[in-house]
Write a protein that holds these residues in place. Structure first.
Motif, mmCIF file in Angstrom:
data_model
loop_
_atom_site.group_PDB
_atom_site.id
_atom_site.type_symbol
_atom_site.label_atom_id
_atom_site.label_comp_id
_atom_site.label_asym_id
_atom_site.label_seq_id
_atom_site.Cartn_x
_atom_site.Cartn_y
_atom_site.Cartn_z
ATOM 1 N N SER A 27 0.764 -1.297 -0.028
ATOM 2 C CA SER A 27 0.003 -0.087 0.039
ATOM 3 C C SER A 27 1.011 1.098 -0.038
ATOM 4 N N PHE A 28 0.501 2.203 -0.833
ATOM 5 C CA PHE A 28 1.293 3.339 -0.988
ATOM 6 C C PHE A 28 0.415 4.314 -1.334
ATOM 7 N N GLY A 29 0.101 5.411 -0.238
ATOM 8 C CA GLY A 29 -0.670 6.595 -0.578
ATOM 9 C C GLY A 29 -2.070 5.962 -0.955
ATOM 10 N N THR A 30 -2.404 6.371 -1.941
ATOM 11 C CA THR A 30 -3.868 6.111 -2.480
ATOM 12 C C THR A 30 -4.066 4.896 -3.355
ATOM 13 N N GLY A 31 -3.099 4.133 -3.567
ATOM 14 C CA GLY A 31 -2.883 2.889 -4.338
ATOM 15 C C GLY A 31 -2.086 1.883 -3.707
ATOM 16 N N ARG A 32 -2.041 0.946 -4.463
ATOM 17 C CA ARG A 32 -0.770 -0.119 -4.183
ATOM 18 C C ARG A 32 0.038 -0.420 -5.436
ATOM 19 N N ALA A 33 1.376 -0.589 -5.251
ATOM 20 C CA ALA A 33 2.269 -0.285 -5.976
ATOM 21 C C ALA A 33 3.487 -1.522 -5.856
ATOM 22 N N ALA A 34 4.337 -1.678 -6.743
ATOM 23 C CA ALA A 34 5.296 -2.714 -6.859
ATOM 24 C C ALA A 34 6.272 -2.329 -7.802
ATOM 25 N N LEU A 35 7.700 -2.506 -7.348
ATOM 26 C CA LEU A 35 8.704 -2.174 -8.299
ATOM 27 C C LEU A 35 8.989 -3.437 -8.898
ATOM 28 N N ALA A 36 9.526 -3.666 -10.191
ATOM 29 C CA ALA A 36 9.726 -4.886 -10.830
ATOM 30 C C ALA A 36 10.857 -4.625 -11.895
ATOM 31 N N ALA A 37 11.123 -5.829 -12.377
ATOM 32 C CA ALA A 37 12.111 -5.885 -13.800
ATOM 33 C C ALA A 37 11.756 -6.936 -14.523
ATOM 34 N N ASP A 38 11.930 -6.803 -15.879
ATOM 35 C CA ASP A 38 11.515 -7.894 -16.953
ATOM 36 C C ASP A 38 12.698 -8.720 -16.907
ATOM 37 N N ARG A 39 12.790 -9.723 -17.843
ATOM 38 C CA ARG A 39 13.427 -10.810 -17.753
ATOM 39 C C ARG A 39 14.917 -10.403 -17.986
ATOM 40 N N ASP A 40 15.179 -9.134 -18.813
ATOM 41 C CA ASP A 40 16.405 -8.770 -19.313
ATOM 42 C C ASP A 40 16.855 -7.553 -18.222
ATOM 43 N N GLY A 41 16.238 -7.418 -17.219
ATOM 44 C CA GLY A 41 16.610 -6.387 -16.282
ATOM 45 C C GLY A 41 16.102 -4.859 -16.452
ATOM 46 N N ALA A 42 15.111 -4.690 -17.215
ATOM 47 C CA ALA A 42 14.764 -3.151 -17.547
ATOM 48 C C ALA A 42 13.753 -2.926 -16.359
ATOM 49 N N VAL A 43 13.782 -2.003 -15.330
ATOM 50 C CA VAL A 43 13.057 -1.770 -14.552
ATOM 51 C C VAL A 43 11.900 -1.028 -14.956
ATOM 52 N N PHE A 44 10.687 -1.481 -14.104
ATOM 53 C CA PHE A 44 9.403 -0.806 -14.383
ATOM 54 C C PHE A 44 8.652 -0.966 -12.983
ATOM 55 N N GLY A 45 7.475 0.079 -13.012
ATOM 56 C CA GLY A 45 6.735 -0.157 -11.822
ATOM 57 C C GLY A 45 5.116 -0.471 -12.123
ATOM 58 N N ILE A 46 4.281 -0.998 -11.164
ATOM 59 C CA ILE A 46 3.010 -1.281 -11.452
ATOM 60 C C ILE A 46 2.315 -0.623 -10.490
ATOM 61 N N TRP A 47 1.055 -0.067 -10.709
ATOM 62 C CA TRP A 47 0.434 0.714 -9.577
ATOM 63 C C TRP A 47 -1.178 0.518 -10.057
ATOM 64 N N GLN A 48 -1.857 0.150 -8.731
ATOM 65 C CA GLN A 48 -3.207 -0.263 -8.796
ATOM 66 C C GLN A 48 -4.122 1.148 -7.857
ATOM 67 N N GLY A 49 -4.881 1.622 -8.685
ATOM 68 C CA GLY A 49 -5.507 2.671 -7.787
ATOM 69 C C GLY A 49 -5.291 4.178 -8.567
#
Length: 250
Positions: free
Chosen positions: A84-106
């Motif tokens: 839970s982060f502020g007004t939503g739910r978030a995660a920090l991830a990386a794809d199979r090659d290591g490129a970093v990205f985030g996901i955000w719900q809300g």
């Protein structure tokens, strides 16, 4: 995420013409506004956390837990969250090659519609195999699905790249090709963000005047043109826009 939030606001305000306001996520966060429309978030890294400063794209998802599970099932990495982060739910991830990205719900920002036409011009994934990446992100983020609001995926043969379109507008490019294994983040698989500016030359001058640097020469195509910059903390980003008038030479 920046080491010095105030300095980052000064830099991006001068280069991109943004104004800043609170994000309702605490004193360590702010939102960049372009003509009154929120386009990006800036956050302060804890002093004890010495990680590289970088721009990270966050993709909207319906369920952060389900999306995180899809990432892991497809050999990606979930480094943080979902939480839970502020007004939503978030995660920090990386794809199979290591490129970093985030996901955000809300909602990213309550009472505001983040992005739209004033958002970054587009995102670019610079990776080793654009087709593999398109399959990974397509399955994880449900690209090209039958649900309302999904994105269209198209292959551009002459450029050997994949385009992601939403509501008729190109929002992301996926570029394939061999990338060096060097530690330079400019050469490793990564997401690269491009921001719009009204005058490319003025923006470059502002960036270099405040301690930033250029990593690419502006392209010679007709406007809009683009160039890659590095901010004083080392974060890479691109700007795209028309060049200013040519200087008078007698």
């Amino acid at each position: 995420m920046a080491h010095d939030l105030g300095a980052a606001q000064q830099f991006y305000g001068a280069v991109l013409g943004w104004e800043f306001g609170p994000a309702r996520l605490g004193d360590g966060f702010s939102v960049g506004f372009s003509d009154g429309v929120p386009v990006a978030g800036l956050g302060a890294l804890p002093p004890t956390l010495r990680i590289p400063v970088a721009w990270t794209p966050y993709f909207a998802v319906d369920d952060a837990d389900v999306t995180a599970a899809r990432i892991l099932e497809r050999s990606g990495t979930v480094a943080v969250g979902p939480l839970s982060f502020g007004t939503g739910r978030a995660a920090l991830a990386a794809d199979r090659d290591g490129a970093v990205f985030g996901i955000w719900q809300g909602d990213a920002i309550p009472d505001w519609g983040m992005g739209g036409e004033a958002a970054p011009a587009w995102l670019e994934l610079r990776t080793r195999n654009a087709f593999d990446a398109a399959i990974f992100y397509g399955e994880v983020l449900e690209w090209a699905c039958s649900h309302a609001g999904c994105c269209e995926v198209a292959y551009v043969e002459e450029d050997d790249r994949i385009l992601l379109r939403h509501a008729g507008r190109t929002v992301a490019h996926l570029h394939g090709g061999k990338l060096a294994e060097a530690p330079d983040p400019h050469l490793r698989p990564r997401w690269h963000v491009q921001f719009r500016v009204s005058d490319l030359d003025t923006a470059v001058k502002a960036a270099t005047g405040l301690g930033g640097s250029t990593l690419s020469v502006p392209d010679s195509d007709p406007p809009p043109r683009e160039i890659t910059l590095r901010d004083p903390d080392g974060a890479l980003f691109g700007i795209v826009g028309p060049a200013g008038p040519a200087p008078f030479r007698p």
